[in-house]
Design an enzyme around this catalytic site. Structure first.
Site, short mmCIF file in Angstrom:
data_model
loop_
_atom_site.label_atom_id
_atom_site.label_comp_id
_atom_site.label_asym_id
_atom_site.label_seq_id
_atom_site.Cartn_x
_atom_site.Cartn_y
_atom_site.Cartn_z
N LYS A 13 0.84 -1.21 0.00
CA LYS A 13 0.00 0.00 0.00
C LYS A 13 0.87 1.26 0.00
O LYS A 13 0.62 2.20 -0.75
CB LYS A 13 -0.91 0.03 1.25
CG LYS A 13 -1.85 -1.15 1.38
CD LYS A 13 -2.81 -0.97 2.55
CE LYS A 13 -2.13 -0.94 3.91
NZ LYS A 13 -1.48 -2.20 4.29
N ARG A 85 -9.10 1.25 9.20
CA ARG A 85 -8.74 -0.13 9.50
C ARG A 85 -9.83 -0.84 10.30
O ARG A 85 -9.68 -2.02 10.61
CB ARG A 85 -7.46 -0.14 10.33
CG ARG A 85 -6.22 -0.60 9.58
CD ARG A 85 -5.05 -0.37 10.49
NE ARG A 85 -3.90 -1.13 10.25
CZ ARG A 85 -2.77 -0.67 9.69
NH1 ARG A 85 -2.73 0.55 9.23
NH2 ARG A 85 -1.72 -1.43 9.60
N ARG A 124 11.61 -6.71 4.58
CA ARG A 124 11.40 -5.28 4.32
C ARG A 124 12.41 -4.43 5.12
O ARG A 124 12.60 -4.65 6.31
CB ARG A 124 9.98 -4.90 4.73
CG ARG A 124 9.69 -3.42 4.60
CD ARG A 124 8.23 -3.15 4.50
NE ARG A 124 7.55 -3.18 5.80
CZ ARG A 124 6.28 -2.86 5.95
NH1 ARG A 124 5.54 -2.52 4.91
NH2 ARG A 124 5.73 -2.90 7.14
N ARG A 157 11.73 -2.43 10.70
CA ARG A 157 10.76 -1.98 11.70
C ARG A 157 10.62 -3.03 12.78
O ARG A 157 10.56 -4.22 12.48
CB ARG A 157 9.39 -1.77 11.04
CG ARG A 157 9.24 -0.41 10.41
CD ARG A 157 7.99 -0.29 9.59
NE ARG A 157 6.78 -0.81 10.21
CZ ARG A 157 5.57 -0.69 9.67
NH1 ARG A 157 5.43 -0.09 8.51
NH2 ARG A 157 4.52 -1.18 10.26
N ARG A 168 -0.29 -9.05 13.42
CA ARG A 168 -0.84 -7.98 12.57
C ARG A 168 -1.74 -8.56 11.48
O ARG A 168 -2.77 -7.96 11.14
CB ARG A 168 0.30 -7.16 11.95
CG ARG A 168 0.99 -6.26 12.99
CD ARG A 168 2.33 -5.75 12.51
NE ARG A 168 2.24 -4.91 11.34
CZ ARG A 168 3.24 -4.72 10.48
NH1 ARG A 168 4.39 -5.32 10.67
NH2 ARG A 168 3.08 -3.93 9.46
P1 AMP Z 1 1.31 0.36 9.26
O1 AMP Z 1 2.59 1.10 9.04
O2 AMP Z 1 0.16 0.89 8.45
O3 AMP Z 1 1.47 -1.13 9.13
O4 AMP Z 1 0.91 0.63 10.80
C1 AMP Z 1 1.76 0.25 11.86
C2 AMP Z 1 0.96 0.15 13.15
O5 AMP Z 1 0.39 1.43 13.46
C3 AMP Z 1 -0.23 -0.81 13.11
O6 AMP Z 1 0.15 -2.15 13.37
C4 AMP Z 1 -1.11 -0.22 14.22
O7 AMP Z 1 -0.60 -0.54 15.51
C5 AMP Z 1 -0.91 1.28 14.03
N1 AMP Z 1 -1.90 1.85 13.07
C6 AMP Z 1 -1.66 2.40 11.85
N2 AMP Z 1 -2.80 2.82 11.28
C7 AMP Z 1 -3.79 2.52 12.14
C8 AMP Z 1 -5.21 2.69 12.11
N3 AMP Z 1 -5.84 3.23 11.06
N4 AMP Z 1 -5.92 2.25 13.18
C9 AMP Z 1 -5.31 1.71 14.26
N5 AMP Z 1 -3.99 1.51 14.34
C10 AMP Z 1 -3.22 1.92 13.29
#
Ligand code: AMP
Length: 219
Positions: A13, A85, A124, A157, A168
């Site tokens: 994404k 989400r 990654r 990360r 996740r």
């Molecule tokens: P991402 O980089 O999008 O994979 O997000 C990393 C982490 O941030 C996720 O595993 C969640 O803990 C938190 N996070 C990111 N976006 C959201 C969202 N829209 N709602 C809740 N938690 C989020």
């Protein structure tokens, strides 16, 4: 253009949103990136979010919704990556965009099998300064461990470790996957195979956007 990039962690994404941002002159809003910036600066929001992020859990809806409302202020064109989400977040976004008279153009769902995603996420690497991501198998940097643009060190990360990745993906299935049907019912969903090479995924996404645009203009 107002777009949502939907799909499990590791589907690409962020990579696609970055490419589309420059082509369509839109803002790329990654809630994960905004949260990581808050964690780095140790803001109150960042301290609260970190406990959830480290476990691979979602940050509570009220925190995320307020943060996104703030980030979207004054914006007309955006690509949302990692938001919404949950159904509550999707409802809140719908209400906000209705209030602003800014309807969504499309929701692009990047679909991929889970075993491939675990593999992708664990290979990654990220530039922590810009958020640019690499994959040691499919999209490696020119020099191992170094960013192509600034030459700085790349990192993994903490939540890309395999135990957290699995959590996740479970969280995605339970809380985010229902959004596929949600946006399908609203006629906004377009599915793209996320496992094709990056440029082919981009071409497929752009084709979806153009179809939606043609539909909107009655063609
Ligand atoms: P991402 O980089 O999008 O994979 O997000 C990393 C982490 O941030 C996720 O595993 C969640 O803990 C938190 N996070 C990111 N976006 C959201 C969202 N829209 N709602 C809740 N938690 C989020």
């Amino acid at each position: 253009m107002r777009l949502i990039m939907l799909g499990p962690p590791g589907a690409g994404k962020g990579t696609q949103a970055e490419i589309l941002r420059s082509r369509f002159d839109a803002v790329h809003l990654s809630t994960g990136d905004v949260l990581r910036r808050h964690v780095d600066t140790q803001s109150e929001l960042g301290r609260k979010a970190k406990t959830f992020m480290d476990k691979g859990e979602l940050v509570p809806d009220d925190v995320i919704i307020a943060m996104v409302e703030d980030e979207l202020k004054g914006r007309k064109d955006f690509i949302l990556d990692g938001f919404p989400r949950t159904l509550a977040q999707a409802d809140a976004l719908g209400a906000l965009l209705e209030r602003l008279a800014l309807p969504l153009d499309a929701v692009i769902c990047l679909a991929a099998r889970q075993d491939v995603l675990v593999e992708r996420l664990s290979s990654r690497w990220v530039n922590p300064r810009t958020g640019r991501t690499y994959n040691t198998q499919s999209n490696p940097p020119k020099v191992a461990g170094r960013d192509d643009d600034d030459g700085g060190e790349l990192i993994q990360r903490p939540d890309d470790r395999s135990e957290t990745v699995r959590r996740r993906l479970e969280v995605y299935d339970a809380q985010t996957a229902p959004l596929i049907a949600y946006y399908e019912q609203r006629g906004l969903l377009r599915q793209v195979d996320a496992l094709a090479p990056i440029d082919q995924v981009t071409a497929a996404v752009i084709a979806c956007i153009q179809t939606v645009g043609a539909g909107k203009h009655g063609a």
